[in-house]
Design an enzyme around this catalytic site. Structure first.
Site, PDB file in Angstrom:
ATOM      1  N   CYS A   1      -3.501  10.855   4.137  1.00 23.69           N
ATOM      2  CA  CYS A   1      -4.004  10.420   5.439  1.00 23.69           C
ATOM      3  C   CYS A   1      -4.179  11.645   6.318  1.00 23.69           C
ATOM      4  O   CYS A   1      -3.259  12.444   6.466  1.00 23.69           O
ATOM      5  CB  CYS A   1      -3.038   9.435   6.102  1.00 23.69           C
ATOM      6  SG  CYS A   1      -3.589   8.973   7.750  1.00 23.69           S
TER       7      CYS A   1
ATOM      8  N   HIS B   1       0.885  -1.183   0.000  1.00 26.14           N
ATOM      9  CA  HIS B   1       0.000   0.000   0.000  1.00 26.14           C
ATOM     10  C   HIS B   1       0.911   1.218   0.000  1.00 26.14           C
ATOM     11  O   HIS B   1       1.435   1.622   1.040  1.00 26.14           O
ATOM     12  CB  HIS B   1      -0.861  -0.087   1.269  1.00 26.14           C
ATOM     13  CG  HIS B   1      -1.793   1.057   1.504  1.00 26.14           C
ATOM     14  ND1 HIS B   1      -3.156   0.953   1.372  1.00 26.14           N
ATOM     15  CD2 HIS B   1      -1.571   2.334   1.910  1.00 26.14           C
ATOM     16  CE1 HIS B   1      -3.737   2.102   1.692  1.00 26.14           C
ATOM     17  NE2 HIS B   1      -2.785   2.962   2.023  1.00 26.14           N
TER      18      HIS B   1
END
Ligand code: HMG
Ligand code: MG
Length: 302
Positions: free
Chosen positions: A240, A207
């Site tokens: 994020c 990821h």
């Protein structure tokens, strides 16, 4: 080591991508994105998160999104769930697969989910039990595997320990997240080598956020280590909220172009994927971060 013949792409744009957007995005637009992605042939889509709306306001409408999508047979529609409450909310809308998320860094764990790594793993236990009872599969994430915005370098052995715990508690797959996109190819190879001692390579995924432009190189390095599952985000959406400066995931279109060039099957249609990325980019009012999508339109494709 020969390259895998088939790669599974985990599309995280609707979740990892959109979670970081400040502007409101309607449920209709989110549903359209998910449906566009399944129409492009993606077999696994992370649709949303059942987390605290105070922590990640953009994911607050995830139940409505699940209720609105046209679920295609054979496609996995997954959601993040940080605790039992999140799992329950996911079950209420018929979700069949969830992902729990831990970190390899203590500071990031505190900032992201308000507890230590050990506490987070403890918190996942009742979730895992309940998921098992309901026949719901659980995927695991480890964040900050190649560096942390608060702690800097992270030892591969620490990542291996957390990944091993997630696997031992029943996660069928563990995705290793380069949350801030700082990793480079040799570090990635070493990471998979070390983590592979705890979790077999066919149970690991990559990821990669693309902050430093290394994600495609890191995916190629992972392929050389026998990794055959990658998370990516259409149009390179996202970042994020608890890692300042972290850009989106590697763009799905760019990963697909790489894999097609290597002769690796994914079942995903590139023009339709580009179209899906184009539509959500228009909704967000900005150009796609996918280099392949930009080149595609510059080359005169519609
Ligand atoms: P907390 O404040 O410690 O939780 O947050 P709490 O258990 O003390 O509960 C406080 C309040 O939150 C209560 O509400 C609960 O009901 C509510 P109040 O009584 O104050 O009104 N609450 C919830 N509400 C909805 N759904 C839930 C839920 N749980 C509690 N599931 C918590 C702890 C984990 C909930 C919080 O920190 C949180 O939601 N964090 C989410 C952070 C997040 O989503 N980050 C982004 C995803 S991770 C990521 O992007 C990385 C990844 O892509 C991989 C990589 O790139 O590395 C996966
Ligand atoms: Mg991420």
């Amino acid at each position: 080591m020969s390259l895998p013949r088939h790669v599974r792409l985990v599309e995280v744009g609707p979740r990892d991508g959109l979670q970081n957007e400040k502007q409101p995005i309607s449920v209709v637009d989110k549903v359209r994105l998910v449906d566009d992605l399944s129409a492009a042939g993606l077999g696994y889509i992370e649709v949303g998160s059942f987390v605290s709306p105070k922590w990640v306001p953009q994911m607050a409408g995830s139940a409505e999104v699940f209720a609105g999508i046209a679920q295609r047979p054979g496609v996995t529609y997954a959601a993040l769930a940080p605790n039992l409450q999140g799992l329950q909310a996911a079950l209420d809308v018929g979700v069949r697969e969830v992902a729990v998320f831990a970190a390899a860094s203590e500071a990031f764990s505190q900032r992201n989910i308000n507890c230590s790594i050990a506490e987070s793993l403890k918190r996942f236990e009742p979730l895992m039990d309940a998921a098992r009872q309901h026949g719901v599969q659980v995927r695991g994430y480890v964040s900050c595997v190649l560096g942390c915005p608060y702690e800097g370098a992270i030892a591969a052995e620490q990542v291996a320990a957390v990944a091993g715990e997630l696997r031992a508690m029943g996660c069928y797959e563990v995705s290793l997240g380069d949350t801030i996109g700082v990793g480079t190819a040799s570090a990635v190879r070493r990471l998979f080598e070390v983590v592979g001692r705890q979790v077999p390579h066919d149970r690991l995924a990559g990821h990669f956020h693309d902050t430093y432009g290394q994600a495609l190189a890191n995916i190629y390095a992972s392929l050389l280590e026998g990794i055959a599952v990658f998370d990516s985000s259409v149009a390179g959406l996202g970042g994020c909220p608890y890692a300042r400066g972290a850009t989106g995931n590697v763009a799905s279109e760019d990963v697909l172009y790489l894999l097609q060039g290597l002769g690796i099957e994914t079942g995903v249609d590139l023009p339709r994927l580009i179209e899906a990325g184009q539509r959500i980019s228009r909704v967000l009012g900005r150009e796609s971060a996918s280099r392949v999508a930009r080149a595609w339109f510059q080359a005169g494709h519609q």
